[in-house]
Write a protein that holds these residues in place. Structure first.
Motif, PDB file in Angstrom:
ATOM      1  N   LYS A  26       0.838  -1.197   0.000  1.00  0.00           N
ATOM      2  CA  LYS A  26       0.000   0.000   0.000  1.00  0.00           C
ATOM      3  C   LYS A  26       0.874   1.250   0.000  1.00  0.00           C
ATOM      4  O   LYS A  26       1.814   1.364   0.775  1.00  0.00           O
ATOM      5  CB  LYS A  26      -0.918   0.002   1.232  1.00  0.00           C
ATOM      6  N   TYR A  27       0.555   2.186  -0.885  1.00  0.00           N
ATOM      7  CA  TYR A  27       1.360   3.404  -0.999  1.00  0.00           C
ATOM      8  C   TYR A  27       0.443   4.624  -0.948  1.00  0.00           C
ATOM      9  O   TYR A  27      -0.338   4.864  -1.872  1.00  0.00           O
ATOM     10  CB  TYR A  27       2.157   3.389  -2.306  1.00  0.00           C
ATOM     11  N   GLY A  29       1.638   7.718  -0.610  1.00  0.00           N
ATOM     12  CA  GLY A  29       2.356   8.827  -1.213  1.00  0.00           C
ATOM     13  C   GLY A  29       2.843   9.826  -0.180  1.00  0.00           C
ATOM     14  O   GLY A  29       2.419   9.814   0.972  1.00  0.00           O
ATOM     15  N   ILE A  89       5.318   2.532  -8.666  1.00  0.00           N
ATOM     16  CA  ILE A  89       4.015   2.729  -8.039  1.00  0.00           C
ATOM     17  C   ILE A  89       2.941   2.630  -9.117  1.00  0.00           C
ATOM     18  O   ILE A  89       2.941   3.403 -10.082  1.00  0.00           O
ATOM     19  CB  ILE A  89       3.925   4.107  -7.347  1.00  0.00           C
ATOM     20  N   ASN A  91      -0.970   2.700 -10.778  1.00  0.00           N
ATOM     21  CA  ASN A  91      -2.004   3.734 -10.760  1.00  0.00           C
ATOM     22  C   ASN A  91      -2.984   3.574  -9.601  1.00  0.00           C
ATOM     23  O   ASN A  91      -3.617   4.552  -9.197  1.00  0.00           O
ATOM     24  CB  ASN A  91      -2.768   3.737 -12.088  1.00  0.00           C
ATOM     25  N   LYS A  93      -2.138   2.986  -6.636  1.00  0.00           N
ATOM     26  CA  LYS A  93      -1.359   3.314  -5.430  1.00  0.00           C
ATOM     27  C   LYS A  93      -0.879   2.081  -4.673  1.00  0.00           C
ATOM     28  O   LYS A  93      -1.046   1.933  -3.472  1.00  0.00           O
ATOM     29  CB  LYS A  93      -2.179   4.234  -4.504  1.00  0.00           C
ATOM     30  N   LYS A  94      -0.261   1.178  -5.434  1.00  0.00           N
ATOM     31  CA  LYS A  94       0.379  -0.004  -4.855  1.00  0.00           C
ATOM     32  C   LYS A  94       1.845  -0.033  -5.305  1.00  0.00           C
ATOM     33  O   LYS A  94       2.179   0.396  -6.413  1.00  0.00           O
ATOM     34  CB  LYS A  94      -0.312  -1.292  -5.332  1.00  0.00           C
TER      35      LYS A  94
END
Length: 223
Positions: A26-27, A29, A89, A91, A93-94
């Motif tokens: 999980k990102y 940002g 990363i 699109n 957000k992984k």
């Protein structure tokens, strides 16, 4: 992860494994992203050792997950202060890819062995299963790739190649690394197939990322 759905202990371990994986990829940002490349399916960012603690904590979480997925023992890189981490990363957000590189001084050339006759599938199976060796004669190298990983469901989409291109463009300021200046650490069978395809030869350079080859060569010819 293999587990028995009827075994409560196995199910508990699987849930823990699953949650750790989801948390790692999980990102959310952060404000000062160092974006090296943007693509239709995602972007590549660079994380350096002097970045904020939250970025380094995320990198460490990803590294542990990558090590588990690749089957590496949990070890630190030789000089954490000289590592560069490239993250792909997606699109959604992984974290779909990770490449960790460090400065080295030398590598060892893989010794090519003849592949037996057979179908392409048989040749790939042979490459995956055979033990392979490297020369004991060191050659100059600048960049060591200690880990390169792409999440299973996004492989064969050019993510590893794009991360490697970003590495070659950004490892040394103002310089583009040649393929002969890069060495891989103890690659997995999939890693060896990728390196062979990317470099156009099975005789690429390898190094021992635990010792960093600064003080010793690989323990044996087998890599």
């Amino acid at each position: 992860m293999l587990y028995s759905a009827a075994n409560p202990e196995d199910e508990s371990q699987h849930l823990l494994f699953h949650n750790q994986f989801i948390s790692a990829v999980k990102y959310v940002g952060w404000k000062k992203e160092r974006i090296l490349g943007e693509y239709p399916d995602g972007k590549i960012i660079l994380v350096l050792p002097d970045d904020p603690k939250y970025a380094l904590k995320k990198v460490e979480e990803i590294r542990e997950m990558v090590d588990n997925d690749l089957g590496f023992q949990q070890v630190e890189t030789k000089c954490p202060s000289q590592t560069k981490t490239f993250l792909f990363i997606s699109n959604d957000k992984k974290v779909a890819g990770c490449l960790i590189a460090e400065h080295i001084q030398e590598g060892y050339r893989v010794i090519e062995e003849p592949v037996p006759e057979g179908s392409e599938g048989e040749k790939v199976m042979f490459e995956r299963q055979r033990a392979w060796c490297c020369s004991t004669t060191p050659e100059p190298a600048i960049c060591g790739i200690s880990r390169i990983w792409v999440v299973n469901m996004m492989r064969r989409q050019g993510i590893a190649s794009r991360m490697l291109e970003c590495l070659r463009n950004n490892f040394i300021y103002g310089s583009y690394l040649s393929k002969d200046e890069i060495a891989f650490s103890d690659p997995t069978p999939d890693g060896k197939l990728f390196a062979t395809q990317y470099f156009g030869t099975s005789q690429f350079l390898v190094y021992n990322f635990v010792s960093g080859t600064r003080s010793s060569q690989p323990k044996t010819d087998a890599v």
